[in-house]
Design an enzyme around this catalytic site. Structure first.
Site, mmCIF file in Angstrom:
data_model
loop_
_atom_site.group_PDB
_atom_site.id
_atom_site.type_symbol
_atom_site.label_atom_id
_atom_site.label_comp_id
_atom_site.label_asym_id
_atom_site.label_seq_id
_atom_site.Cartn_x
_atom_site.Cartn_y
_atom_site.Cartn_z
ATOM 1 C CG HIS A 92 -23.008 4.000 -10.909
ATOM 2 N ND1 HIS A 92 -23.946 4.048 -9.493
ATOM 3 C CD2 HIS A 92 -23.749 4.068 -11.653
ATOM 4 C CE1 HIS A 92 -25.177 4.123 -9.890
ATOM 5 N NE2 HIS A 92 -25.151 4.143 -11.367
ATOM 6 C CB SER A 116 4.456 13.231 2.067
ATOM 7 O OG SER A 116 4.766 12.235 2.634
#
EC number: 4.3.2.2
Length: 437
Positions: free
Chosen positions: A144, A265
């Protein structure tokens, strides 16, 4: 598929030149079969074999004729027959278009599958290398998204390796089920061609005979193949997603290779983004989605309609080309994958030993406590650790109900991460067997 994601070897398989070459292979195999049965003169066959060919110029001629005929197979047959002259009348004798198209499609698929199988083998070798290289690289297992129990990066690679092995087995199974041809005429009744021609031609081409063809080879075969390609892509997306999660700044346990001169980027020079894994995830969606129209292609009218044809011209090349691309991209990621062992160790410390809660629970039940009562004790100590600066060991030693049953040495042993991993050799033996040596 767009050129950006097309590797030359796979792109060549699905080129127009190769498609028409495969059509010609089928036509010649049928002519040879007719000749063996005495229906085409040997000198005519020799001329057909020597004079017919396909190259880019021939493809252009076929396309020009198709503009007039509005039928690609008739255009192809016309151009090829012109290469031969009078003996060209024997080309396509007794055939319907799908005899050529579907049988040739199996030849194209065989070439494409064999490339994918080579790709899978490369990927599996890299995963295996990482599995053994990081057999003892300790990290936190997560369920999880939350810290669970100690794990190793090598065990994670065992999972990946075994999954890819299953995918390879599925692809081999799909290969067996899709390599079928048919030379049986307009509705599969051999009305203008004897079964002997089909047997001889398909034997030469290395294909099996569709037991009960109509005008076509049935599309459940191709749907199984496309679904298998989607499954392989899904596994790659699963692995790539794992890399993306582990490359998060807060986690930073593995990183994609970042080459000299690479930029992450346009706005933020500091960025190292998992762009290759993201690309795999994106293209996997396309491949997986193509399995849906493949299943819809199973549903054709009566003995055949042409609704599947336009679909297959897109989904078959695109799926194979994209899968070939992401398999090779994933291979490059694995080759240069950076595994940050120190960060893995530090991340384990974040849970302050709480990963041992299951072992403490087992120890207390072995001392005679009911499971529910023991669970409440362990959970109480765990919550204290979560909500304070104390470690799990400290909260356990401060709890009189724990120390009533467990010694500090027993608690220490339970907190040893390697206690959770003492059976990892067994997992490796299951996955790699004799390769362990």
């Amino acid at each position: 598929m767009i050129e950006r994601y097309t590797r030359k070897e796979m792109g060549d398989v699905w080129s127009e030149v190769n498609k028409f070459k495969k059509w010609l292979d089928v036509e010649i195999a049928v002519c040879r079969a007719w000749a063996k049965l005495g229906k085409i003169p040997r000198d005519a066959l020799k001329k057909i074999e020597e004079k017919t060919y396909v190259d880019k110029k021939v493809v252009e001629k076929i396309k020009e004729k198709e503009k007039v005929f509005k039928h690609d197979v008739l255009a192809f047959v016309s151009v090829i027959a012109e290469q031969v002259g009078e003996e060209g009348r024997y080309i396509h004798m007794g055939l319907t278009s799908s005899d050529v198209v579907d049988t040739a499609l199996a030849l194209l698929i065989r070439e494409a599958i064999d490339i994918i199988l080579k790709d899978i083998d490369k990927v599996m070798e890299e995963i295996k290398r990482l599995a053994f290289e990081h057999k003892d690289t300790l990290m936190m297992g997560r369920t999880h998204g939350v810290h669970a129990e100690p794990y190793t990066f090598g065990l994670k690679m065992c999972v990946w390796y075994d999954e890819m092995r299953r995918q390879k087995e599925r692809l081999l199974f799909a290969r067996e089920n899709v390599l079928y041809g048919k030379i049986s005429g307009a509705v599969g009744t051999y009305s203008n061609i004897p079964p002997e021609v089909e047997k001889l031609a398909l034997e030469e081409l290395g294909l099996k005979i569709e037991p009960a063809s109509t005008q076509i080879v049935h599309r459940d075969r191709h749907a199984q193949l496309l679904t298998t390609l989607g499954l392989i892509a899904s596994s790659l997306e699963k692995f790539a997603t794992e890399i993306r999660h582990l490359q998060r700044t807060e986690v930073l346990e593995v990183l994609e290779p970042f080459t000299k001169g690479q930029r992450g980027s346009s706005a933020m020079p500091h960025k190292k983004n998992p762009i290759h894994s993201e690309r795999i995830c994106g293209l996997a969606r396309v491949i997986r989605a193509n399995s849906i129209p493949a299943m819809e292609d199973v549903v054709l009218w009566h003995e055949r309609d042409i609704s599947h044809s336009s679909v297959e011209r897109v989904i078959l090349p695109d799926s194979f080309i994209a899968l070939d691309y992401i398999l090779n991209l994933f291979y490059e990621i694995l080759k240069g994958l950076v595994v940050n062992k120190e960060r893995m160790r530090k991340n384990m410390e974040l849970s302050k030993g709480l990963y041992a809660s299951s072992k403490i629970l087992v120890l207390l039940t072995q001392k005679g406590l009911s499971r529910d009562y023991a669970y409440d004790i362990v959970q109480r100590c765990a919550m204290k650790a979560w909500e304070s600066d104390k470690t799990f060991k400290e909260t356990l030693l401060e709890d009189p109900e724990v120390t009533k049953y467990l010694t500090e040495e027993e608690i220490e042993k339970a907190l040893d991460p390697w206690e959770f991993l003492k059976n990892r050799d067994y997992v490796y033996e299951k996955v790699f067997g004799d390769e362990m040596g």
